[in-house]
Design an enzyme around this catalytic site. Structure first.
Site, PDB file in Angstrom:
ATOM      1  N   HIS A  56      33.341  21.242  19.870  1.00  0.00           N
ATOM      2  CA  HIS A  56      33.983  22.469  20.329  1.00  0.00           C
ATOM      3  C   HIS A  56      32.986  23.371  21.038  1.00  0.00           C
ATOM      4  O   HIS A  56      33.223  23.860  22.143  1.00  0.00           O
ATOM      5  CB  HIS A  56      34.603  23.198  19.138  1.00  0.00           C
ATOM      6  N   GLY A 112      38.559  50.955  49.130  1.00  0.00           N
ATOM      7  CA  GLY A 112      37.777  51.223  47.927  1.00  0.00           C
ATOM      8  C   GLY A 112      38.727  51.025  46.763  1.00  0.00           C
ATOM      9  O   GLY A 112      39.382  51.946  46.295  1.00  0.00           O
ATOM     10  N   CYS A 122      35.700  46.842  49.434  1.00  0.00           N
ATOM     11  CA  CYS A 122      34.371  46.953  48.839  1.00  0.00           C
ATOM     12  C   CYS A 122      34.426  47.350  47.360  1.00  0.00           C
ATOM     13  O   CYS A 122      33.433  47.722  46.780  1.00  0.00           O
ATOM     14  CB  CYS A 122      33.496  47.906  49.633  1.00  0.00           C
TER      15      CYS A 122
END
Ligand code: ADP
Ligand code: MG
Ligand code: MG
Length: 880
Positions: A458, A770, A835
């Protein structure tokens, strides 16, 4: 026509994974291509969705269809539920569209009850079979309540441990039939004690409960965390596979195994895996006994091994990808129980993709699609410094299960890993073995070290999936979990001690070892080269310093999409001048202070232009509220008072005056320029002068500075600021007697700007979304406070993701799409980018491609991820 909720393996195929889940679709596909698969059926994901729609109930229609398929399965296999001559035993296995290893539950040997057990034993002359039956029975009784009734495993494990201690044996296999029988009885008694009812003996009731349990496990906490990390929507649901058991625990001519057709850690083309003799199901991955390497099967199980090699080849050719397989050998005969495209490290993914192209199995486009962009992250992160590593002596060695370098303080529980991480510490999680409950703790750790378990344990599988460094199966560690310590190489390590682990070699080191940045070369560049050919989006970076800009360029950035100028103000000398500016009473005083800052800014911009070598650079003007810059300590305040010729109280008064009730929606962004135009004047001069200098030094570079005005919500705001910028810039350029182009654009980060994008585009020469602010203003909650309530939103399924990490395409995305379209009606050629944080998130990048952005901009280390995601988006959309 009524919906069909069940499919025999012969009715499905690999293309049906949405309906049958990955496991079910592949069981069907293996059946179709003639591989030995025990024949059962799959209950569809739609049945699961229906279960939730019906208020967590399996309705009669679905239940009767299931029972019809049980009958068909009985006929196909010549066995019957509860039959005393030929009893049918089945496994009930979950399987979602995307693989979620170990996240949900599987039940084995369902169909056993006292009569069946007695008949199976009585009906077989082989005395050894008695043990097998009791072993299967106790496994069933052990897993059933855990999975179905959510009664903890620990009660049962305690009983096993007690039995082993009493009998003085180490392993389950050493228990006798009588021991196992007694265990089964103890389990049933425990079951009754815990649940107040008898263990169900009717196989049909058992099946009903088991199916319900699998559906329910879709919503268990660890599955929910896994889905969020892996972008798997809750709405998909899981399918359920019901299939006849084969018995790897029959005798020493039987066993169970897991294998990969190529090495999942390095990608090397060789069969890899593990096989455990006389064992069933999860034994091989649970680390209860140490399995043998798969190659050893060739001597002990020659026929089954030869068959298995053929199966591997067939599967690779068929799927044209590395396969991860689960199989069982019953009395020398091979049965395939699962196959899927194997999870792999980023390194292995790159190698396998390139190899498959070279082997003629895949095209470069397909190879690009095979890489999970998110996983590239691990390649970009630090490795051990080769020299420091050479000088260090390992104190122990396990298996290099997931590559990378980890160095941190030892913790012993997943909870501690989370807590210590939250307290800003780096930790290495050391466990006997991990289990799915540990998942969030594993995520919090730099690395994972386990005492037990192999390459397919695991810990190994999950760590590779997460891109976390892991060393597994270091049997030399003497663990004392209770007292939070272990000994290795004669030394006792306590919680908080520092160790380093190397996930490639498996080496373990005492103390910290220096790490260095990863190198990018070979297959990475090959895949990236292909990606760059296919993508339409440009990739820029968010960088405020030349160092970041250089790093980003190395990683393939094609420009700066966001330079946050305010980050340049925090140097001690600069901040002093900036504070003078803030505290000035008159325009003249402000200008004097700004004059001090300008040379610094100009120098910084020059360095950025230099670093980007003529690629575009977008510079955003001052954005945050001014109070973020004011002094906070008495000393600093006194200093400022002195410099300003003011009293301490006067300065404190000014600071007080800058205080805002809601600064994120206050006096910031372009609003600062509206009140103090001289700030924009100074910043414009700095940008233009820097550009002029760079252009003079490098006449062949294409220097076109992009000046970006933040937080515009109204076109007149932008027009006002732009006029100041243009007047200043044009004068600078004229004075220099040079030919310089520049652009003035705006952030789109206020919903109003998006709504009026056509008006704004009359002034703005470019847009850049933005999306951090746009998300916060669209949702109306602050990104800094969302952490307080988002967990409840996940729990209640109101949100499946953090909208600040993964773009909200429905809402914020709609605004973006509108703004792009409206902006381009006015200015068809304008470049539009993003951005926010989302610029480096693969699914968000795909969305940006779809709405026709020109570029995405993200932090330097995310640049390769964005390049790859952009290529994948372009390749995928070609078909549409
Ligand atoms: P997971 O999705 O967590 O891997 P699986 O459904 O694959 O869970 O089941 C785990 C293991 O149980 C398998 O790898 C296999 O060894 C065993 N198993 C499942 N079904 C059968 C079966 N019909 N016969 C024998 N073993 C089985
Ligand atoms: Mg499995
Ligand atoms: Mg902003």
């Amino acid at each position: 026509m009524a919906k069909k909720y069940c499919y025999l393996f012969t009715e499905g195929n690999a293309g049906m994974r949405e309906l049958l889940g990955g496991k079910g679709a592949n069981l069907a596909e293996m059946t179709n291509i003639g591989l030995p698969v025990p024949q059962g059926f799959t209950i569809t994901t739609e049945a699961c969705t229906q279960y939730y729609e019906d208020g967590r109930k399996i309705n009669d229609e679905i239940m009767s269809e299931i029972m019809q398929y049980v009958e068909t399965m009985e006929k196909i296999n010549g066995k019957k539920f509860g039959d005393l001559k030929n009893p049918l035993l089945v496994s009930v296995r979950s399987g979602a569209r995307a693989s979620m290893p170990g996240m949900m539950d599987t039940i084995l040997n369902l169909g056993l009850n006292d009569e069946v057990v007695a008949a199976m034993i009585a009906g077989n002359p082989d005395p050894k079979l008695e043990r097998v039956v009791y072993d299967s029975d106790r496994r069933f009784i052990q897993t059933f309540p855990d999975v179905v009734m959510e009664v903890g495993k620990k009660y049962f494990e305690r009983l096993i441990d007690k039995m082993k201690a009493e009998k003085g044996v180490k392993f389950d296999v050493d228990l006798t039939a009588a021991d196992l029988k007694s265990l089964a009885e103890q389990f049933k008694a425990e079951y009754k004690k815990q649940l107040g009812e008898d263990f169900p003996s009717d196989p049909k009731v058992q099946l009903y409960e088991a199916i319900r349990a699998v559906f329910r496990s879709w919503d268990n906490p660890r599955a929910n965390v896994y889905r969020r990390d892996n972008d798997i929507p809750y709405s998909w649901g899981t399918a359920v596979n019901v299939m006849p058991m084969v018995f790897g625990n029959l005798n020493n001519n039987s066993g169970t195994g897991v294998a990969f057709t190529r090495d999942p850690a390095t990608g090397e083309k060789k069969l890899m895996g593990e096989f455990l003799v006389n064992a069933q199901g999860e034994d091989v991955v649970a680390g209860v006994r140490t399995p043998m390497p798969i190659a050893q099967m060739a001597t002990q199980f020659p026929e089954a091994y030869a068959d298995f090699e053929k199966v591997c080849e067939k599967l690779e050719k068929h799927y044209r990808d590395m396969q991860d397989m689960e199989f069982t050998v019953e009395n020398g005969k091979l049965y395939m129980l699962q196959c899927r495209s194997g999870k792999r490290t980023a390194q292995a993914a790159l190698k396998i993709a390139c190899d498959l192209v070279d082997e003629g199995m895949r095209t470069p486009e397909e190879a690009v699609l095979m890489i999970e962009p998110r996983n590239l992250d691990t390649l970009l992160h630090p490795q051990f410094d080769a020299k420091a590593l050479k000088a260090a002596t390992p104190i122990g060695k396990g298996l290099g299960a997931s590559p990378g370098a980890a160095c941190g303080q030892i913790v012993f529980t997943a909870d501690d890993a989370e807590k210590w991480k939250a307290a800003g510490k780096k930790v290495v999680l050391v466990r006997l073995e991990t289990s799915p409950e540990d998942i969030t703790g594993m995520k919090a750790a730099q690395g994972i070290l386990t005492v037990r378990g192999g390459m397919t344990s695991h810990a190994a599988v999950v760590a590779r999936g997460m891109g976390t460094c892991c060393v597994s199966g270091c049997g030399d560690i003497v663990m004392d979990e209770e007292n939070k310590r272990f000994t290795l190489a004669g030394k006792t390590f306590h919680e908080g001690d520092v160790i380093s682990i190397d996930g490639s070699t498996g080496n373990i080191y005492d103390g910290a070892i220096k790490t260095v940045d990863a190198k990018i070369e070979g297959e990475f560049n090959r895949i990236m080269g292909w990606a760059d050919q296919f993508r339409k989006l440009s990739v820029r970076t968010n960088a405020d310093t030349p160092r970041d800009a250089k790093k980003a360029r190395e990683l393939g950035a094609e420009g700066i999409g966001l330079c946050r100028t305010e980050h340049m103000f925090f140097d001690p000398e600069r901040i002093a001048a900036f504070r003078e500016m803030i505290c000035a009473d008159t325009k003249e005083q402000r200008e004097a202070a700004l004059d001090k800052i300008m040379p610094y800014q100009q120098g910084d911009f020059e360095a950025l232009f230099e670093a980007m070598e003529g690629d575009p650079v977008t510079i955003r003007f001052l954005d945050p509220p001014l109070h973020e810059f004011v002094p906070t300590t008495e000393d600093e305040i006194e200093l400022l008072a002195e410099a300003q010729g003011k009293s301490v109280d006067e300065i404190k008064g000014i600071i007080q005056g800058l205080h805002e009730a809601n600064p994120m929606m206050g006096h910031r962004g372009c609003r600062l320029t509206v009140t103090y135009p001289e700030i924009a004047v100074m910043q414009t001069k700095a940008v233009i002068r820097a550009a002029i200098t760079t252009k003079k030094n490098h006449p062949d570079w294409n220097i076109v500075p992009e000046i970006m005005i933040p937080l515009v919500g109204e076109v007149k705001e932008l027009a006002f600021v732009k006029k100041i910028v243009v007047l200043t810039a044009d004068k600078e350029i004229a004075d220099a007697g040079i030919d310089l182009k520049y652009e003035v654009g705006t952030m789109i980060e206020i919903p109003r700007a998006a709504l009026l994008a056509d008006e704004i585009a009359r002034e703005a020469e470019f847009f850049c979304f933005g999306t951090n602010d746009l998300t916060q203003m669209t949702f109306g909650f602050s990104r800094d406070d969302a952490g307080k309530f988002l967990p409840s939103y996940y729990d209640t399924k109101i949100f499946e993701n953090d909208p600040f990490a993964k773009l909200d395409q429905a809402g914020v995305g709609k605004l973006m799409d509108m703004a792009v379209k409206m902006g381009r009606t006015v200015r068809p050629e304008m470049h539009i980018g993003i951005c926010g944080e989302h610029g480096g998130d693969p699914t968000s990048v795909e969305f940006c491609h779809k709405i026709g952005l020109s570029y995405v901009s993200c932090s330097p280390f995310r640049v390769p991820i964005a390049r790859l995601a952009a290529a994948q988006a372009a390749i995928r959309s070609k078909g549409e």
